[in-house]
Design an enzyme around this catalytic site. Structure first.
Site, PDB file in Angstrom:
ATOM      1  N   ASN A 175       0.870  -1.171   0.000  1.00 49.22           N
ATOM      2  CA  ASN A 175       0.000   0.000   0.000  1.00 49.22           C
ATOM      3  C   ASN A 175       0.906   1.220   0.000  1.00 49.22           C
ATOM      4  O   ASN A 175       1.503   1.545   1.022  1.00 49.22           O
ATOM      5  CB  ASN A 175      -0.898  -0.018   1.246  1.00 49.22           C
ATOM      6  CG  ASN A 175      -1.704   1.262   1.382  1.00 49.22           C
ATOM      7  OD1 ASN A 175      -1.806   2.050   0.445  1.00 49.22           O
ATOM      8  ND2 ASN A 175      -2.278   1.469   2.563  1.00 49.22           N
ATOM      9  N   TRP A 176       0.989   1.852  -1.155  1.00 45.61           N
ATOM     10  CA  TRP A 176       1.915   2.991  -1.272  1.00 45.61           C
ATOM     11  C   TRP A 176       1.361   4.270  -0.648  1.00 45.61           C
ATOM     12  O   TRP A 176       2.059   5.263  -0.571  1.00 45.61           O
ATOM     13  CB  TRP A 176       2.234   3.237  -2.749  1.00 45.61           C
ATOM     14  CG  TRP A 176       3.220   2.269  -3.324  1.00 45.61           C
ATOM     15  CD1 TRP A 176       3.750   1.162  -2.725  1.00 45.61           C
ATOM     16  CD2 TRP A 176       3.808   2.339  -4.633  1.00 45.61           C
ATOM     17  NE1 TRP A 176       4.629   0.536  -3.572  1.00 45.61           N
ATOM     18  CE2 TRP A 176       4.679   1.246  -4.760  1.00 45.61           C
ATOM     19  CE3 TRP A 176       3.665   3.206  -5.705  1.00 45.61           C
ATOM     20  CZ2 TRP A 176       5.414   1.007  -5.920  1.00 45.61           C
ATOM     21  CZ3 TRP A 176       4.393   2.972  -6.848  1.00 45.61           C
ATOM     22  CH2 TRP A 176       5.268   1.882  -6.963  1.00 45.61           C
ATOM     23  N   LYS A 177       0.087   4.256  -0.287  1.00 50.57           N
ATOM     24  CA  LYS A 177      -0.558   5.454   0.267  1.00 50.57           C
ATOM     25  C   LYS A 177      -0.328   6.641  -0.670  1.00 50.57           C
ATOM     26  O   LYS A 177      -0.240   6.458  -1.883  1.00 50.57           O
ATOM     27  CB  LYS A 177      -0.049   5.736   1.683  1.00 50.57           C
ATOM     28  CG  LYS A 177      -0.017   4.479   2.544  1.00 50.57           C
ATOM     29  CD  LYS A 177       0.108   4.787   3.991  1.00 50.57           C
ATOM     30  CE  LYS A 177       0.306   3.501   4.754  1.00 50.57           C
ATOM     31  NZ  LYS A 177      -0.039   3.608   6.141  1.00 50.57           N
ATOM     32  N   GLU A 192      -7.063   4.634   7.438  1.00 49.63           N
ATOM     33  CA  GLU A 192      -6.827   6.052   7.125  1.00 49.63           C
ATOM     34  C   GLU A 192      -8.023   6.637   6.383  1.00 49.63           C
ATOM     35  O   GLU A 192      -8.367   7.801   6.560  1.00 49.63           O
ATOM     36  CB  GLU A 192      -5.521   6.199   6.324  1.00 49.63           C
ATOM     37  CG  GLU A 192      -4.305   6.002   7.226  1.00 49.63           C
ATOM     38  CD  GLU A 192      -3.084   5.434   6.533  1.00 49.63           C
ATOM     39  OE1 GLU A 192      -3.001   5.492   5.294  1.00 49.63           O
ATOM     40  OE2 GLU A 192      -2.193   4.928   7.250  1.00 49.63           O
ATOM     41  N   GLY A 238       2.083   1.977  10.647  1.00 53.09           N
ATOM     42  CA  GLY A 238       3.036   3.083  10.531  1.00 53.09           C
ATOM     43  C   GLY A 238       3.756   3.424  11.818  1.00 53.09           C
ATOM     44  O   GLY A 238       4.417   4.457  11.907  1.00 53.09           O
ATOM     45  N   GLY A 241       2.633  -1.264   4.245  1.00 47.53           N
ATOM     46  CA  GLY A 241       2.685   0.159   3.907  1.00 47.53           C
ATOM     47  C   GLY A 241       4.117   0.619   3.688  1.00 47.53           C
ATOM     48  O   GLY A 241       4.693   0.427   2.616  1.00 47.53           O
ATOM     49  N   GLY A 242       4.707   1.191   4.732  1.00 55.09           N
ATOM     50  CA  GLY A 242       6.041   1.797   4.630  1.00 55.09           C
ATOM     51  C   GLY A 242       7.083   0.926   3.942  1.00 55.09           C
ATOM     52  O   GLY A 242       7.811   1.390   3.052  1.00 55.09           O
TER      53      GLY A 242
END
Ligand code: PEP
Length: 256
Positions: A10-12, A97, A173, A234-235
């Protein structure tokens, strides 16, 4: 039939199209694992260049959200056929988010899940509790409610194709992931809940991922739990470490 593992990034809200293509090209050789499905859920503007970049590989591209209507006066939203027309396979729905910053709730998640299936897009349905809810001892009740609402009116044929991501909000995160026993406990509870709704066959087939500070050091233990079928990352999906997570089965740890 054994469930195939899946690792989705998930690159956000990161990566310009140019940076996205460069990162994908760096990661392609690192994410080769014939036993694992790999997907990158990227910002919408990056979808087309990323699809071009992964051509000829078995990497899937996903979006991070999608609206539940077909088209019309919904400024700023993206419609399902806009995604499928270019080859998008996955969509993350109900990420915490989106719930906390953009008023997403279980009902809108359910509408989006139904719409995704109408268009043959695989939803990656997120659920998870806050730290306060965990401390109050309501994690499993809350997760069961999120799952039951997300799957309301979803047929068993579609349900078994869904991907669920258990993402404790306190672990996203923060660098402090859930312990493997905590993640396994909730993922098992999710599978039990799916079994209650749909029966044994769907429960055995549906994939349940864990997400929340997954990295190259904890991936091996997390992804070896019986009810954890992969990770939503994510990160670490923006780094070469993502390749190590996809190849979690080759990481040597004290437990193997
Ligand atoms: C996420 O955003 O879905 C996530 C799991 O983030 P991170 O891996 O950075 O905790």
């Amino acid at each position: 039939m054994a469930r195939r593992k899946m690792v989705a990034g998930n690159w956000k809200m990161n990566m310009t199209p140019e940076n996205a293509v460069s990162l994908i090209k760096t990661l392609i050789p690192l994410v080769q694992n014939e036993d694992v499905d790999v997907a990158f859920c990227v910002p919408d503007l990056d979808i087309i260049p990323c699809l071009e970049a992964v051509k000829g590989t078995n990497i899937g591209i996903g979006s991070q959200n999608m609206y539940f209507e077909e088209k019309g006066a919904f400024t700023g939203e993206i419609a399902p056929d806009m995604l499928t027309s270019v080859g998008v396979e996955y969509v993350i729905l109900g990420h915490s988010e989106r719930r906390s910053f953009f008023a997403e709730n279980d009902e809108t998640v359910n509408k989006k899940v139904l719409k995704a299936f109408e268009h043959n897009i695989t939803p990656i349905i997120c659920c998870g509790e806050t730290l306060k809810q965990r401390k109050q001892g309501i994690t499993l009740d809350l997760i069961r409610m999120q799952i039951k609402i997300a799957f309301y009116n979803v047929s068993p044929e579609n349900a078994k194709k869904a991907v669920i991501a258990y993402e404790p909000i306190w672990a996203i995160g923060t660098g402090v992931g859930a312990r493997t026993d905590q993640a396994q406990e909730v993922c098992k509870a999710i599978r039990d809940c799916i079994e209650e709704i749909y029966g044994d066959l769907v429960a055995k087939e549906i994939r349940i991922l864990y997400g929340g500070s997954v990295n190259a050091s904890n991936a091996h233990d997390l992804l070896n739990q019986p009810d954890i079928d992969g990770g939503l990352v994510g990160g670490a999906s923006l780094k070469v470490d993502f390749g190590k997570i996809v190849n979690y089965d080759k990481i040597q740890t004290e437990s193997n």
